[in-house]
Design a protein around this motif. Sequence first.
Motif, short mmCIF file in Angstrom:
data_model
loop_
_atom_site.label_atom_id
_atom_site.label_comp_id
_atom_site.label_asym_id
_atom_site.label_seq_id
_atom_site.Cartn_x
_atom_site.Cartn_y
_atom_site.Cartn_z
N UNK A 148 0.86 -1.19 0.00
CA UNK A 148 0.00 0.00 0.00
C UNK A 148 0.89 1.24 0.00
N UNK A 149 1.93 1.18 -0.82
CA UNK A 149 2.89 2.27 -0.94
C UNK A 149 2.41 3.18 -2.07
N UNK A 150 2.21 4.45 -1.74
CA UNK A 150 1.61 5.36 -2.69
C UNK A 150 2.57 6.16 -3.54
N UNK A 151 3.87 6.07 -3.27
CA UNK A 151 4.83 6.90 -3.99
C UNK A 151 5.93 6.05 -4.60
N UNK A 152 6.23 6.24 -5.89
CA UNK A 152 7.24 5.43 -6.57
C UNK A 152 8.62 5.47 -5.89
N UNK A 153 9.03 6.63 -5.39
CA UNK A 153 10.35 6.73 -4.76
C UNK A 153 10.42 5.86 -3.50
N UNK A 154 9.35 5.87 -2.72
CA UNK A 154 9.31 5.05 -1.50
C UNK A 154 9.27 3.57 -1.88
N UNK A 155 8.48 3.22 -2.88
CA UNK A 155 8.40 1.82 -3.32
C UNK A 155 9.76 1.32 -3.80
#
Length: 136
Positions: free
Chosen positions: A45-52
């Motif tokens: 449930x990661x909403x940001x590509x950088x965090x993913x």
Amino acid sequence: MIKKLTVKLMNSAMMPEEGFYRCRSISPEEARWIIKQNNAQIESYIGYPETAQYMEKTLGVPVPVNRGNTRFDAGDIALICKLRYRVANPAEKGKQNIDTRDYEWFIVEYYGDRVLDVIQQLEQEIAQNLEGSQER
């Protein structure tokens, strides 16, 4: 049948269900160990590509971007990787240059209402013991 451990990957510490949660900070290495040792079913449930991308590199498992809503069942855990600060301008989310030291990790365990059931049982036992001691 034993339920397979579900690990929710999240980028915020939110509580989508009523009930009891336990949250503590962990290191990225502990997060990786939790994933590897438990052969868990992983839900991102990661909403940001950088965090993913950062989580995928750190955990060694695929972490797709998913802005959907999550639900918890008793026994589920969440690994949370979030920024240590709030982005000043929300329009800049996903556009800033983030260092890996800007992230902090947590593990959240969800107990549902089981803790409440134990508390209610203890209250009943205490009340019964008090009644019994007054009768003597």
